[in-house]
Write a protein that holds these residues in place. Structure first.
Motif, PDB file in Angstrom:
ATOM      1  N   VAL A 121       0.853  -1.205   0.000  1.00 50.00           N
ATOM      2  CA  VAL A 121       0.000   0.000   0.000  1.00 50.00           C
ATOM      3  C   VAL A 121       0.882   1.246   0.000  1.00 50.00           C
ATOM      4  O   VAL A 121       0.687   2.161  -0.799  1.00 50.00           O
ATOM      5  N   GLN A 162       0.492   3.889  -2.913  1.00 48.17           N
ATOM      6  CA  GLN A 162      -0.603   4.767  -2.491  1.00 48.17           C
ATOM      7  C   GLN A 162      -0.596   6.136  -3.178  1.00 48.17           C
ATOM      8  O   GLN A 162      -1.655   6.650  -3.532  1.00 48.17           O
ATOM      9  N   ARG A 184     -10.244  15.687  -2.241  1.00 49.50           N
ATOM     10  CA  ARG A 184      -9.366  14.777  -1.489  1.00 49.50           C
ATOM     11  C   ARG A 184     -10.131  13.682  -0.752  1.00 49.50           C
ATOM     12  O   ARG A 184      -9.726  12.529  -0.743  1.00 49.50           O
ATOM     13  N   GLU A 226      -9.638   9.813  -1.470  1.00 50.95           N
ATOM     14  CA  GLU A 226      -9.125   8.881  -0.448  1.00 50.95           C
ATOM     15  C   GLU A 226     -10.056   7.676  -0.305  1.00 50.95           C
ATOM     16  O   GLU A 226      -9.600   6.555  -0.129  1.00 50.95           O
ATOM     17  N   GLN A 237      -8.818   3.993  -1.052  1.00 46.00           N
ATOM     18  CA  GLN A 237      -8.919   2.994   0.024  1.00 46.00           C
ATOM     19  C   GLN A 237      -9.728   1.781  -0.452  1.00 46.00           C
ATOM     20  O   GLN A 237      -9.344   0.635  -0.232  1.00 46.00           O
ATOM     21  N   SER A 270      -3.494  11.289   2.894  1.00 42.96           N
ATOM     22  CA  SER A 270      -3.260  11.667   4.291  1.00 42.96           C
ATOM     23  C   SER A 270      -2.260  10.706   4.951  1.00 42.96           C
ATOM     24  O   SER A 270      -2.055   9.592   4.475  1.00 42.96           O
ATOM     25  N   PHE A 310      -3.295   7.119   5.795  1.00 41.53           N
ATOM     26  CA  PHE A 310      -3.916   6.344   4.713  1.00 41.53           C
ATOM     27  C   PHE A 310      -3.657   4.830   4.836  1.00 41.53           C
ATOM     28  O   PHE A 310      -4.594   4.037   4.831  1.00 41.53           O
ATOM     29  N   THR A 311      -2.372   4.459   4.942  1.00 45.84           N
ATOM     30  CA  THR A 311      -2.028   3.024   5.018  1.00 45.84           C
ATOM     31  C   THR A 311      -2.711   2.378   6.225  1.00 45.84           C
ATOM     32  O   THR A 311      -3.286   1.293   6.119  1.00 45.84           O
ATOM     33  N   ASN A 334      -5.393   3.342   7.720  1.00 44.53           N
ATOM     34  CA  ASN A 334      -6.842   3.231   7.488  1.00 44.53           C
ATOM     35  C   ASN A 334      -7.177   2.028   6.609  1.00 44.53           C
ATOM     36  O   ASN A 334      -8.165   1.333   6.858  1.00 44.53           O
ATOM     37  N   VAL A 335      -6.341   1.798   5.586  1.00 40.27           N
ATOM     38  CA  VAL A 335      -6.595   0.658   4.688  1.00 40.27           C
ATOM     39  C   VAL A 335      -6.489  -0.651   5.464  1.00 40.27           C
ATOM     40  O   VAL A 335      -7.385  -1.503   5.396  1.00 40.27           O
ATOM     41  N   ILE A 336      -5.405  -0.781   6.230  1.00 42.01           N
ATOM     42  CA  ILE A 336      -5.189  -2.035   6.969  1.00 42.01           C
ATOM     43  C   ILE A 336      -6.284  -2.228   8.023  1.00 42.01           C
ATOM     44  O   ILE A 336      -6.791  -3.340   8.207  1.00 42.01           O
TER      45      ILE A 336
END
Lengths: 193, 168
Positions: free
Chosen positions: A26, A30, A44, A48, A52, B57, B60-61, B63-65
């Motif tokens: 990721v 990303q 944004r 996001e 995601q 942001s 981000f990482t 939040n994904v996990i």
């Protein structure tokens, strides 16, 4: 040490149950995925959410990744599909995603913002501003070609189109980008005078 | 000019054939307008390559996990449990209930049912097969032991899967 592993090696680790390896994947992709999402969402928060969603979908389908293409190409095809779905949903409130008028609002907003932010302006700023004013497909092709390290064939695969179609679209997208860049710079020069 | 521009872009991208490449080389060398256009496109190409990528942001990482973990935790129990475990539990209950039923029937005193009219005529000479002698103490203990081992095995399998899901 982990960051030196290739995408395929990280995928193998994820499939073996190491979720931390997916966090590395990721982190690696990303910025590009988010940038592609920005080409469609123009905000944004939405971008996001799209980005995601793409990584979650990719995680779910990781076992079905055939490894016949680069992981990035496969991931970008997910981004493109997800972003198109997002646009279709949003289309309820707008006329058409192919209608360039839809993006005039964004163009005008950017112009208004320019006056207050003159100090930050640079050639790169105008380039990004011009890209934002392009249609999502044009902006996506330009971004994938210049920043995604994708060949015309790979872009075609990600977007589900023929390589020749992408070649023609890339040519037209560059022309439009050039026109918008020149127009923005002229507009700015007039404002300064 | 549009056609020339398209050819020049192909030349810059390296997507034209060797013949086309050689023809464009000649054109650039001989035609001033084409040369100017070529340098203009080359400059644009360099400029396009300088575009900046947007940064999501900081979280981000994470939040994904987290979203993936939450999704996994919310996966229905049916999907989380192996079908073999379900079948094993079913087998455990079927065996236990069958055992108890057979035992209960053999212990039942059908003669005492004479005062209760169920509308079913039991032949006078009917006798339940004598299986109570088969339920010797070692057999019952063996049966219970098997059930306990089967129960512990299934419980262990369930805990292992739960632990694996947590480490993922």
């Amino acid at each position: 040490m982990q960051s030196k592993l290739s995408d395929i090696e990280l995928i193998d680790q994820v499939l073996a149950g190491n979720q931390a390896a997916y966090a590395d994947l990721v982190k690696r992709h990303q910025r590009f995925v988010f940038t592609l999402a920005m080409r469609f969402a123009k905000g944004r928060e939405d971008a996001e959410e799209i980005a995601q969603d793409c990584f979650i979908k990719a995680y779910r389908s990781l076992a079905s990744f055939q490894r016949q293409s680069k992981f990035s190409t496969w991931l970008y095809s997910i981004v493109y599909t997800t972003a198109m779905t997002f646009l279709r949903k949003r289309r309820v409130d707008t006329d058409s995603i192919d209608d360039e008028d839809t993006y005039i609002q964004v163009e005008n907003q950017s112009s208004a913002y320019d006056v207050n932010d003159a100090e930050n302006k640079s050639r790169s700023f105008y380039l990004n501003q011009a890209i934002e004013q392009l249609l999502p497909d044009d902006a996506t092709i330009i971004t994938m070609f210049y920043k995604g390290e994708q060949s015309l064939e790979e872009i075609a695969q990600a977007m589900g189109m023929e390589a020749n179609t992408i070649k023609v679209k890339l040519f037209r997208a560059r022309q439009r980008l050039k026109e918008k860049l020149e127009r923005n710079l002229k507009h700015e020069a007039k404002e300064l005078i | 000019m549009n056609h020339i521009e398209e050819q020049l872009w192909n030349y810059i991208d390296g997507t034209c054939t060797a013949d086309e490449q050689s023809a464009i080389n000649k054109l650039i060398a001989s035609d001033e307008a084409v040369r100017v256009k070529y340098h203009e496109l080359l400059a644009l190409n360099t400029e396009f390559a300088t575009m900046e990528l947007d940064e999501p942001s900081m979280a981000f990482t994470y939040n994904v996990i987290e979203a993936i973990r939450t999704e996994q935790a919310q996966a229905p129990l049916k999907a989380a449990i192996n079908k073999r475990i379900i079948m094993g539990i079913a087998l455990f209950f079927v065996l236990t209930l069958t055992g108890f039923l057979v035992f209960a029937f053999t212990k039942m005193d059908f003669a005492a049912m004479g005062s209760v009219n169920l509308g079913v005529k039991v032949p006078a000479n009917f006798k339940m097969p004598e299986v109570s002698t088969a339920f010797s103490k070692p057999l019952v203990e063996g049966f219970m032991f098997f059930d306990v081992v089967l129960g512990l095995f299934l419980f262990d399998a369930y805990l292992r899967r739960k632990k694996q899901a947590h480490t993922n």
